[in-house]
Design a protein around this motif. Structure first.
Motif, short mmCIF file in Angstrom:
data_model
loop_
_atom_site.label_atom_id
_atom_site.label_comp_id
_atom_site.label_asym_id
_atom_site.label_seq_id
_atom_site.Cartn_x
_atom_site.Cartn_y
_atom_site.Cartn_z
N CYS A 6 22.44 33.13 54.21
CA CYS A 6 23.25 33.81 55.23
C CYS A 6 22.55 35.10 55.64
N SER A 7 22.43 35.29 56.92
CA SER A 7 21.77 36.46 57.45
C SER A 7 22.75 37.24 58.30
N THR A 8 22.50 38.52 58.43
CA THR A 8 23.39 39.36 59.22
C THR A 8 23.24 39.11 60.71
N ALA A 9 22.05 38.70 61.14
CA ALA A 9 21.78 38.44 62.56
C ALA A 9 20.54 37.55 62.64
N ILE B 258 14.09 41.59 64.50
CA ILE B 258 12.75 42.06 64.85
C ILE B 258 12.81 43.02 66.03
N MET B 259 13.53 42.64 67.06
CA MET B 259 13.64 43.48 68.25
C MET B 259 14.31 44.81 67.90
N ALA B 260 15.38 44.75 67.11
CA ALA B 260 16.13 45.96 66.76
C ALA B 260 15.33 46.90 65.86
N CYS B 261 14.53 46.35 64.97
CA CYS B 261 13.84 47.19 63.99
C CYS B 261 12.44 47.63 64.41
N VAL B 262 11.69 46.75 65.04
CA VAL B 262 10.30 47.10 65.36
C VAL B 262 9.99 47.02 66.85
N ALA B 263 11.01 46.72 67.66
CA ALA B 263 10.87 46.70 69.11
C ALA B 263 9.76 45.78 69.62
N ILE B 264 9.63 44.64 68.97
CA ILE B 264 8.70 43.61 69.43
C ILE B 264 9.54 42.42 69.87
N SER C 197 15.69 46.14 56.56
CA SER C 197 15.63 47.19 57.57
C SER C 197 16.78 47.07 58.56
N TYR C 198 17.09 45.85 58.94
CA TYR C 198 18.18 45.63 59.90
C TYR C 198 19.51 46.03 59.27
N GLN C 199 19.73 45.64 58.02
CA GLN C 199 20.97 46.01 57.34
C GLN C 199 21.08 47.54 57.23
#
Length: 126
Positions: free
Chosen positions: A40-43, A49-55, A78-80
């Motif tokens: 289970c993942s949060t997203a 990837i987009m939210a954390c490292v803007a790629i 990192s996302y959490q």
């Protein structure tokens, strides 16, 4: 550089079996970025990837489509953490209007990992 040479390099880049984020070449450690994970993942990973490292990562973007387990774990953590920081910010701002001090938020523990990989940026600049 000729167009055929550029095309050949684009095809080579897309077919590389390396982690898109740390360039790990060990195929046994890689999974496809776009595959749904059983855990289970949060997203979705692409959103993390987009939210954390803007790629921006999407199928058919011409880049390697693999991620190693370490980078996947770091991205998830990192996302959490980012979500917790945003929640804390919101709760602190709401304190001004409500006067109710928010409860402590739980930050997920760091995952155990192997020693960090060294990255040499100097060699990539030359």
């Amino acid at each position: 550089m000729t167009k055929p040479e550029i095309k050949r390099r684009e095809e080579e880049l897309q077919s590389k079996r390396v982690c898109r984020f740390c360039l790990e070449p060990d195929a046994s450690l890689l999974s496809k970025i776009y595959e749904q994970q059983t855990k289970c993942s949060t997203a979705p990973l692409t959103l993390q990837i987009m939210a954390c490292v803007a790629i921006e990562v999407y199928p058919g973007d011409g880049m390697p489509e693999f991620i190693c387990g370490t980078c996947r774990g770091v991205m998830e953590h990192s996302y959490q953490f980012k979500q917790i920081c945003k929640k804390a910010d919101s709760l602190l701002k709401s304190f001004l209007t409500s006067g109710e001090w928010p409860a402590k938020l739980t930050v997920p523990k760091l995952m155990p990992q192997s020693p960090p990989a060294t990255v040499s940026l100097v060699s990539s600049i030359r």
